[in-house]
Structure formats: C-alpha cells, structure tokens
Write an enzyme that holds these catalytic residues in place. Sequence first.
Site, PDB file in Angstrom:
ATOM      1  N   SER A 197       0.800  -1.223   0.000  1.00 50.83           N
ATOM      2  CA  SER A 197       0.000   0.000   0.000  1.00 50.83           C
ATOM      3  C   SER A 197       0.832   1.272   0.000  1.00 50.83           C
ATOM      4  CB  SER A 197      -0.942   0.013   1.213  1.00 50.83           C
ATOM      5  OG  SER A 197      -0.215  -0.101   2.424  1.00 50.83           O
ATOM      6  N   ASP A 231      -3.972   8.121   7.792  1.00 48.91           N
ATOM      7  CA  ASP A 231      -5.063   7.266   8.255  1.00 48.91           C
ATOM      8  C   ASP A 231      -4.657   6.286   9.352  1.00 48.91           C
ATOM      9  OD1 ASP A 231      -3.450   5.564   6.873  1.00 48.91           O
ATOM     10  OD2 ASP A 231      -4.910   5.024   5.328  1.00 48.91           O
ATOM     11  N   HIS A 246      -0.775   5.032   6.700  1.00 56.25           N
ATOM     12  CA  HIS A 246      -0.124   5.659   5.556  1.00 56.25           C
ATOM     13  C   HIS A 246       0.104   7.145   5.804  1.00 56.25           C
ATOM     14  CE1 HIS A 246      -2.675   2.221   4.332  1.00 56.25           C
ATOM     15  NE2 HIS A 246      -1.546   1.846   3.743  1.00 56.25           N
TER      16      HIS A 246
END
Length: 370
Positions: A44, A336, A339
């Site tokens: 991610s 978040d 990240h």
Amino acid sequence: MATLSLHSHSFLLVLLPFILILRQNLAVAGGCQVPPVIFNFGDSNSDTGGLVAGLGYSIGLPNGRSFFQRSTGRLSDGRLVIDFLCQSLNTSLLNPYLDSLVGSKFQNGANFAIVGSSTLPRYVPFALNIQLMQFLHFKSRALELASISDPLKEMMIGESGFRNALYMIDIGQNDIADSFSKGLSYSRVVKLIPNVISEIKSAIKILYDEGGRKFWVHNTGPLGCLPQKLSMVHSKGFDKHGCLATYNAAAKLFNEGLDHMCRDLRTELKEANIVYVDIYAIKYDLIANSNNYGFEKPLMACCGYGGPPYNYNVNITCGNGGSKSCDEGSRFISWDGIHYTETANAIVAMKVLSMQHSTPPTPFHFFCGG
C-alpha cells in the site's frame, strides 16, 4: 481567527524550505530527455490504484482530496512517494497493472503494488511472487503485440525498454506487521525475516535473468510509530518518542538483512545497479523532529476516529461512516493511521532524492530512459 491565521503562517514558513528543495530536486532530475520505463512491486505504500482495479474495493474520499480532488485508489490525501519520484524523472504517474481502463497508458511501465501485499505466503494474492508472475505475463504479451502489429509498436514497451527499465521494490512491511498482529512473539517474528529477504532476493534475480539491470530497493519504515499499531497494542515498551520498541527493532533487523542482501547481489549480479534506500531513517526523523517540519502530534492520524492520542479505531477507519478527517493534512505525518499524508510523502521523496540515504549514493536521474 487571528490565532489560526498566525499558526498557518508560521507553519508555511517552516514547510517552505522543504517545498523549495523538493521543487529544485524535481527540476534537476526532471531533465530526462527520454522518460524512463518503471516497474514497481510493493504494497500500500506504493499502490496507485491496484486494489480498487483488482478487487473492486472502494476507496473513496477523503482519500485523494488534497492533490487529485478525487479518490484514485491511493491510501493518502494526495500523492505517494512513488508519485513524486516519477515526477522527478519527467514521466507520467504509474498506472496499476490491473486497471483495464487505462488503454495504452503502460508505455512508461506499470505498477504491480497492491494494498496488503507481502512476500509470504508465495501464492496468495497479491504476494510478491504473484506480482512477479504478472510482470512476466505483461512482458511476454507486450513483446508479442509489438512483434505482430506495426501500429501497436509505438504503444508497447520493447526489449530495450524492459532492459533499461528501473525496477522498484518496496515490500516486507506487512510480513512483519501482520506477524505481530497474529500474536507472534518478537523472537518468532525475527525468525521469519530471512525467508522474507529470500523472497525479495529471488525476485531481483529473476528480474535480472529477464534482462533487468537497474534496481531501487526501499527498506521498511518504523512500524512501531504507526498510530494503528500504537492504538491496538497494550504495551509499556515505548521508545523516547512514544513508538513501540519491539516493532521498530524487528523493522531494523529486516532492514539490516535487506542491506546485506543488496550488497551480496551487487557482487553476484555483475551488471546490476542496485540502490538500497533507507526509508526507515527518513521516516523516523520525521517523528523524532516533527516540530522542525511543522508537524503536530506526529503519532496521531489526520483521518480516523477516537481523537487523541492516536485517532485510530480498527472498526471506524478513514473513509468509513463515523470517521472524521482533520482540516489540514499538511500538519500531520500520518494520514489514516498507517499511511502518510502527501506533505509527509513529499518530504520523504525530497530526502530520497538528496542521495543522503542511498547506498551507493546515486542521483535519481541516473535512471532516465535512453
């Protein structure tokens, strides 16, 4: 209102030097006369929309709000580090390999990174090995189409494109973090690290056998400083900056192994240029010296639920009902809970481009196409 205005002005004064340095680095590196071909493998941290394209998973606003003004599948309020690096080489932002709607927009490479990816198990989507197999299929199909249709040659990557491409690898974080989440002890997590390193090494050797010669390898960041981990682990084992010491210790051991792997491969793969980038040092510096960068509450997420100290709730994550996002993501490191914000990513990219954290020190425009 006057206080807010003064605070915003002070914050901009702190951040301005970093913005100017980043723009200067982008301008210098952006002198590429021929944009490079880039293939990225990861999780991610560098997924530019692969999860959304591959599984139809919904990643909506406020993700993407600050730069794209829409959700792009990136887990951030804006651009990722890989986006800034692409811009520094004067090439388009990488499209996800699994995105079937981008037409011919794979001329500058493809992004195989997917949210949640790890190196092990090998055949679970979208492990590094699966990403590698996707690349091999992509290469085979691209060369096939280029050979049978003249109109397609202009849109396809040829043999020289694959040979001169930059191969970026940014994976391993989930192998370590997920092992802790499953309740494994520190000693058991550490025992898994050689297997993770072995998978990354194998991937690089396969890419080398396929003709790849330029490799850019990121180590993992300080996992123990992520608001997600801090909110879910009841421990007193914090370092002086409030991060989980055991998580960071495991990350450091992984990084040491990755560094040694790169050194070994430089000897073994005689024609390879392998650059190891110490992302851990860069990101930990943001936490340790957050005030110098104008960040507030370095261990608190901008978007989430629960408020201080971490603003993270596993049942109400960013973008889901009940979650709230801060007004100015530029004052936060964490977007978040897992990240980074675009502002933090921009500073990380600037420091990557400085060569101070790369072994061997290599100007990024070395990877310009040609």
